[in-house]
Design an enzyme around this catalytic site. Structure first.
Site: not given
Length: 330
Positions: A141-142
């Site tokens: 995830d970012k």
């Protein structure tokens, strides 16, 4: 606003008072805050059926709905973005992904992604431009940091992908979690699927859930308020660690989607302010092990926690006496 890219998010009590653009950016992980603001300003986002401004403060019980525009054709241009490389050869590259970096292009992230950086560093990826995500075998995830492997050629891409599918890749994470588990170690076995109410979230209450398993071990704790957990992904569902820890009452510190905002405020020993200051979800892909796609040699890489996570641990140490003193893996 039904159709492709449609979304619908209920505003829970914990999100009351949150700016609309921040709320939307947290619920759509692939969308940047600036792009969320553009969507709101363009009228593609409604609150209880009415358009609002990006700075609008939400109220509990409201409903935020809208739709994402059709994705534009992907254009992958090499960009000279610095990478923290753990290992590299002609077949693959292993990096420490920093928090805040998106792995591949998505709405609101047309540049500055890991794919753009890899295309600049690894010319052989040009041959994989036909792929939607050239070289990408798995993703983080970012706002999750840590070790990530990418392939440089089609054969390596296929062989590494097969290892992930067969679960022969070992992935260990570190997470700062709210509270302290009662046991020193354990396994969470709860199926995960789309949340029945919020389709952009994952949940253990889904009607169409798939088996999911996460092993964990307690490394340190602080005054009953927080703990450092080492986790092993046995399966690989979307948001698995974040969903599992939230489900057992120990959400990841700083998690804007599955965390509880009041958990930091309720922390004992004056640690609430320290935990509430977490700039992101404190989840880090610490160790990654797999077989080399060409030689078959077993490889293992460790990515130290980034400064924001290491700094938060140091501040917790300064504010209380950690126990047990096992230390944070380097």
């Amino acid at each position: 606003m039904a159709g492709e890219g449609a979304f619908r998010f209920p505003v829970e009590a914990e999100a009351a008072g949150r700016r609309l653009d921040l709320f939307l950016g947290e619920r759509l992980p692939s969308v940047s805050r600036s792009f969320a603001a553009e969507l709101i300003a363009s009228g593609r986002v409604l609150v209880d059926g009415r358009p609002r401004k990006p700075a609008y403060r939400l109220k509990a019980g409201q409903c935020v709905s809208g739709s994402l525009p059709p994705p534009r054709p992907a254009v992958f241009r090499p960009e000279p973005i610095a990478l923290d490389v753990l290992y590299e050869d002609e077949h693959l590259i292993v990096i420490c992904k920093p928090p805040g970096m998106v792995v591949h292009p998505a709405p609101g992230h047309d540049s500055g992604t890991l794919v753009h950086a890899l295309l600049h560093r690894c010319p052989t990826l040009e041959a994989l431009r036909g792929e939607l995500r050239p070289g990408i075998v798995h993703r983080l995830d970012k706002d999750t940091s840590g070790a990530l492997v990418a392939a440089k050629d089609a054969a390596s891409l296929e062989r590494l992908a097969a290892q992930f599918k067969s679960r022969s890749v070992e992935k260990r994470y570190l997470a700062l979690a709210h509270g302290v588990p009662a046991a020193a170690q354990g396994t969470v076995r709860l199926p995960i699927g789309r949340d029945p109410v919020d389709r952009k979230k994952m949940s253990v209450r889904s009607r169409k859930a798939r088996p999911a398993e996460t092993g964990w071990r307690l490394r340190r704790s602080w005054a009953g308020a927080a703990s450092l957990l080492e986790l092993r992904l046995i399966t690989g569902r979307t948001h698995q660690i974040r969903v599992h820890l939230a489900a057992v009452g120990h959400p990841v510190v700083g998690d804007p989607v599955y965390g509880r905002r009041r958990a930091a405020k309720e922390a004992a020993g004056g640690l609430g302010a320290t935990l509430a200051a977490a700039p992101r979800q404190m989840l880090h892909a610490w160790r990654l092990s797999f077989d080399h796609p060409e030689t078959g040699e077993r490889l293992s890489f460790v990515c130290p926690p980034p400064p924001d996570m290491a700094g938060l641990i140091a501040r917790l140490d300064a504010a209380s006496d950690p126990a047990p003193a096992a230390g944070c893996p380097a």
